[in-house]
Design an enzyme around this catalytic site. Structure first.
Site, PDB file in Angstrom:
ATOM      1  N   ASN A  39      31.935  30.864  25.035  1.00 28.97           N
ATOM      2  CA  ASN A  39      31.697  30.173  26.304  1.00 28.97           C
ATOM      3  C   ASN A  39      31.933  28.685  26.068  1.00 28.97           C
ATOM      4  O   ASN A  39      31.103  28.010  25.459  1.00 28.97           O
ATOM      5  CB  ASN A  39      30.267  30.424  26.777  1.00 28.97           C
ATOM      6  CG  ASN A  39      29.964  29.750  28.114  1.00 28.97           C
ATOM      7  OD1 ASN A  39      30.729  28.925  28.603  1.00 28.97           O
ATOM      8  ND2 ASN A  39      28.830  30.089  28.705  1.00 28.97           N
ATOM      9  N   HIS A  91      45.182  38.674  40.464  1.00 26.00           N
ATOM     10  CA  HIS A  91      44.541  38.471  39.161  1.00 26.00           C
ATOM     11  C   HIS A  91      43.176  37.811  39.353  1.00 26.00           C
ATOM     12  O   HIS A  91      42.999  36.990  40.264  1.00 26.00           O
ATOM     13  CB  HIS A  91      45.405  37.589  38.255  1.00 26.00           C
ATOM     14  CG  HIS A  91      46.833  38.050  38.141  1.00 26.00           C
ATOM     15  ND1 HIS A  91      47.214  39.097  37.328  1.00 26.00           N
ATOM     16  CD2 HIS A  91      47.965  37.612  38.754  1.00 26.00           C
ATOM     17  CE1 HIS A  91      48.526  39.275  37.437  1.00 26.00           C
ATOM     18  NE2 HIS A  91      49.004  38.393  38.301  1.00 26.00           N
TER      19      HIS A  91
END
Length: 463
Positions: free
Chosen positions: A373, A336
């Protein structure tokens, strides 16, 4: 005489045996296990959709036509969705004159909410914490944030507290690296890392495009994590740190200047992002991979990569990451990819350079879409998405990729210690992800900003 000779011969062997035992015991205490983490989710009243973002844009009377259009274009194409969260003072319309109280309120909300949940989830008392590391890049009050936490939870007098500032979006892994090294001299210890950012007091009110970008991308968020090197608690761990590599390009002037807090010509303070950012990121990431790859890939893949790399004749410039990625199969050692959701360009760049699929990039894209973000805390929203989607199985390996001002690339590899399926901070929305489209729903409403012959700004927003 024979006994003396025997004793002389045995001394080196005994010494070697003692050294080996000492090394083994030290190695056993150098594990770094994550027991739990808690990401912050702000109240519904703090949501910032495109409509609200546009209103905030139009509150800034320093902007002209081109700046308005630039901001709105960036907002609707940023990859952020309609449910990110903004700081309290911005939501309340006080971004132009923030106070010290605003800064403390924003930080305390994130830190205390996540720590309360972390201690409740794990059953570990604040008095059991041996090491405390907090990273907030843009807010460094006195007393420090760590002192504020120690006071709030009445932690021990001998706690080892560290307050990191100015480390940027990659600060979370810097803090974990510090914990990893401290674990070498502190046996059976508990460590807490808190990663967040101060957004409200640093909202840019000027008109320079390179500094306006931060208002479009950064949102409120953060995460608190609990670590231990106590092998007796290994069965409770969710992740084990396999390796961590930090790369710093601060000696390169161009890289150093590409992400920097500055004041513009009118004295407005903000965070400047230059066009050199992508080049600095590629260079730092490539240098980091050269050290990281031998630690995470099997020997067969390393030999294949070495053979293919020697055949390449193309010159390595700013696209060095693509050159390396073209012959590198990270999936041979990684299951991942947890990429910092710094922006659509960051995610696309890493994906292209490492030849990752949309499945690999989905967690980062969704974290950017749902939470924006969130600086150093962003990685853990990405990890939370993987867990909520039940992707993480025992034995899986997760590569975390982060970038930060300086310029830095800090990356690490985790091993999943058990099947993970907690919906965590994604609980209320995970079933709706991924959405059918990431196109901003207000794209059509604001398509007038693309009119090259526009001679005025249409203000159709309610007060």
């Amino acid at each position: 005489m024979e006994l003396l000779i025997l004793a002389v011969c045995l001394i080196p062997l005994v010494y070697a045996f003692i050294c080996t035992c000492k090394w083994v015991l030290q190695w056993r205490d150098q594990g770094c296990y994550m027991l739990a983490y808690e990401c912050y989710k702000a109240p519904e009243s703090r949501k910032l959709n495109t409509e609200s973002s546009a209103k905030i844009v139009f509150r800034n009377k320093n902007l002209g036509l081109e700046e308005y259009r630039f901001l709105l274009k960036t907002i609707v194409s940023s990859g952020l969705g309609e449910e990110t969260y903004a700081p309290p003072n911005v939501i309340e319309g006080r971004e132009q004159h923030p106070t010290l109280a605003d800064a403390h309120l924003e930080i305390n909300e994130v830190i205390f909410d996540t720590l309360d949940k972390l201690f409740a989830r794990t059953g570990v008392s604040p008095s059991d914490i041996d090491i405390l590391v907090v990273n907030v890049s843009l807010f460094s009050p006195m007393p420090s944030v760590t002192a504020c936490i120690v006071n709030r939870y009445k932690m021990r007098e001998d706690i080892k507290a560290f307050n990191l500032s100015g480390m940027g979006c990659s600060a979370s892994l810097v803090a974990i690296d510090l914990v990893r090294h401290l674990f070498k001299t502190h046996k059976e210890a508990f460590a807490v890392v808190v990663s967040t950012e101060s957004m409200g007091p640093h909202w840019y009110m000027g008109k320079e495009k390179s500094m306006i970008l931060s208002n479009c991308l950064f949102r409120s968020g953060g995460c608190s994590m609990l670590f231990t090197n106590n092998r007796a608690l290994k069965h409770r761990a969710i992740l084990r740190l396999k390796c961590l590599v930090r790369t710093h390009l601060g000696s390169n002037d161009e890289a150093y200047e590409c992400c920097k807090q500055v004041e513009d010509d009118r004295g407005y303070r903000g965070f400047r992002l230059t066009k050199s950012l992508t080049k600095a990121a590629a260079q730092a990431f490539t240098m980091n991979l050269r050290e990281l790859v031998p630690k995470i890939l099997p020997l067969g893949e390393l030999l294949r990569h070495f053979t293919v790399s020697n055949r390449q004749t193309s010159k390595i410039k700013s696209t060095e990451l693509e050159a390396v990625g073209s012959s590198l199969n990270l999936k041979a050692g990684v299951d991942h990819f947890c990429i910092h959701p710094g922006g659509r360009a960051v995610i696309d760049g890493v994906g292209k350079g490492l030849r990752l699929s949309e499945y690999d990039l989905e967690p980062a894209r969704m974290a950017l879409h749902r939470f924006g973000n969130t600086s150093a805390g962003g990685l853990w929203y990405v990890l939370g998405y993987m867990e909520a989607k039940k992707r993480l199985k025992k034995g899986d390996r997760i590569l975390m990729v982060s970038f930060g001002a300086g310029f830095k690339a800090n990356n690490c590899l985790w091993e999943v210690m058990k099947d993970l399926d907690d919906a965590n901070v994604w609980k209320d929305c995970i079933d709706s992800y991924p959405p059918k489209t990431l196109v901003n729903p207000f794209m059509e409403k604001y398509n007038w900003i693309n009119d090259e012959y526009l001679s005025f700004v249409r203000l159709e927003l309610d007060a």
